[in-house]
Motif scaffolding. Structure first.
Motif, PDB file in Angstrom:
ATOM      1  N   GLU A  45      -5.136  -0.241  -8.045  1.00 47.65           N
ATOM      2  CA  GLU A  45      -5.629  -1.072  -6.942  1.00 47.65           C
ATOM      3  C   GLU A  45      -5.718  -2.493  -7.470  1.00 47.65           C
ATOM      4  OE1 GLU A  45      -9.485  -1.455  -4.123  1.00 47.65           O
ATOM      5  OE2 GLU A  45      -8.699   0.567  -4.482  1.00 47.65           O
ATOM      6  N   GLU A  48      -7.110  -5.573  -3.680  1.00 51.55           N
ATOM      7  CA  GLU A  48      -7.387  -4.719  -2.521  1.00 51.55           C
ATOM      8  C   GLU A  48      -6.147  -4.061  -1.938  1.00 51.55           C
ATOM      9  OE1 GLU A  48     -10.001  -6.540   0.296  1.00 51.55           O
ATOM     10  OE2 GLU A  48     -11.223  -7.432  -1.270  1.00 51.55           O
ATOM     11  N   ARG A  49      -5.075  -3.973  -2.730  1.00 45.13           N
ATOM     12  CA  ARG A  49      -3.871  -3.240  -2.310  1.00 45.13           C
ATOM     13  C   ARG A  49      -3.680  -2.075  -3.261  1.00 45.13           C
ATOM     14  NH1 ARG A  49       1.112  -6.953  -2.724  1.00 45.13           N
ATOM     15  NH2 ARG A  49       0.214  -7.049  -4.791  1.00 45.13           N
ATOM     16  N   GLN A  50      -3.308  -0.926  -2.725  1.00 47.50           N
ATOM     17  CA  GLN A  50      -3.018   0.223  -3.572  1.00 47.50           C
ATOM     18  C   GLN A  50      -1.519   0.266  -3.836  1.00 47.50           C
ATOM     19  OE1 GLN A  50      -3.879   4.055  -1.900  1.00 47.50           O
ATOM     20  NE2 GLN A  50      -3.479   5.124  -3.806  1.00 47.50           N
ATOM     21  N   LEU A  51      -1.161   0.358  -5.109  1.00 50.39           N
ATOM     22  CA  LEU A  51       0.234   0.481  -5.524  1.00 50.39           C
ATOM     23  C   LEU A  51       0.360   1.718  -6.392  1.00 50.39           C
ATOM     24  CD1 LEU A  51       0.898  -3.224  -6.516  1.00 50.39           C
ATOM     25  CD2 LEU A  51       1.828  -2.039  -4.528  1.00 50.39           C
ATOM     26  N   PHE A  65       4.331   1.116  -2.326  1.00 54.42           N
ATOM     27  CA  PHE A  65       3.140   1.299  -1.511  1.00 54.42           C
ATOM     28  C   PHE A  65       3.046   2.768  -1.110  1.00 54.42           C
ATOM     29  CE2 PHE A  65       4.078  -3.231  -0.820  1.00 54.42           C
ATOM     30  CZ  PHE A  65       2.852  -3.757  -1.199  1.00 54.42           C
TER      31      PHE A  65
END
Length: 86
Positions: A45, A48-51, A65
């Motif tokens: 994370e 605030e983005r999940q990769l 993503f």
């Protein structure tokens, strides 16, 4: 299975799980075609983005993503060592 210092959190609980691409993924001159198979290395994370880092069969590792892949099996099969259990 969560490691990290600072703002990035690395989660390895799905390490070894098999997946495939749901659509064409392009990044840094690399193209992953739909249905290409791979193995999850870890999730991160960041901002605030999940990769998810996926090691693609016969190819590179690439961040994707969550909506770009689909889980196909629980874990990559492992070779069992034979030994004396006595």
């Amino acid at each position: 299975n969560i490691e990290g210092g600072g703002r990035n959190v690395i989660d390895t609980k799905r390490k070894g799980i098999r997946c495939h691409a749901k659509k064409v993924i392009r990044d840094h001159g690399i193209t992953i075609e739909p249905d290409n198979q791979g193995t999850i290395v870890y999730e991160i994370e960041d901002l605030e983005r999940q990769l998810i880092l996926v090691e693609w069969d016969g190819g590179p590792s690439l961040y994707v993503f969550p909506g770009e892949i689909e889980i196909t099996s629980a874990r990559e099969p492992r070779r069992h060592e034979t030994g004396n259990s006595h």
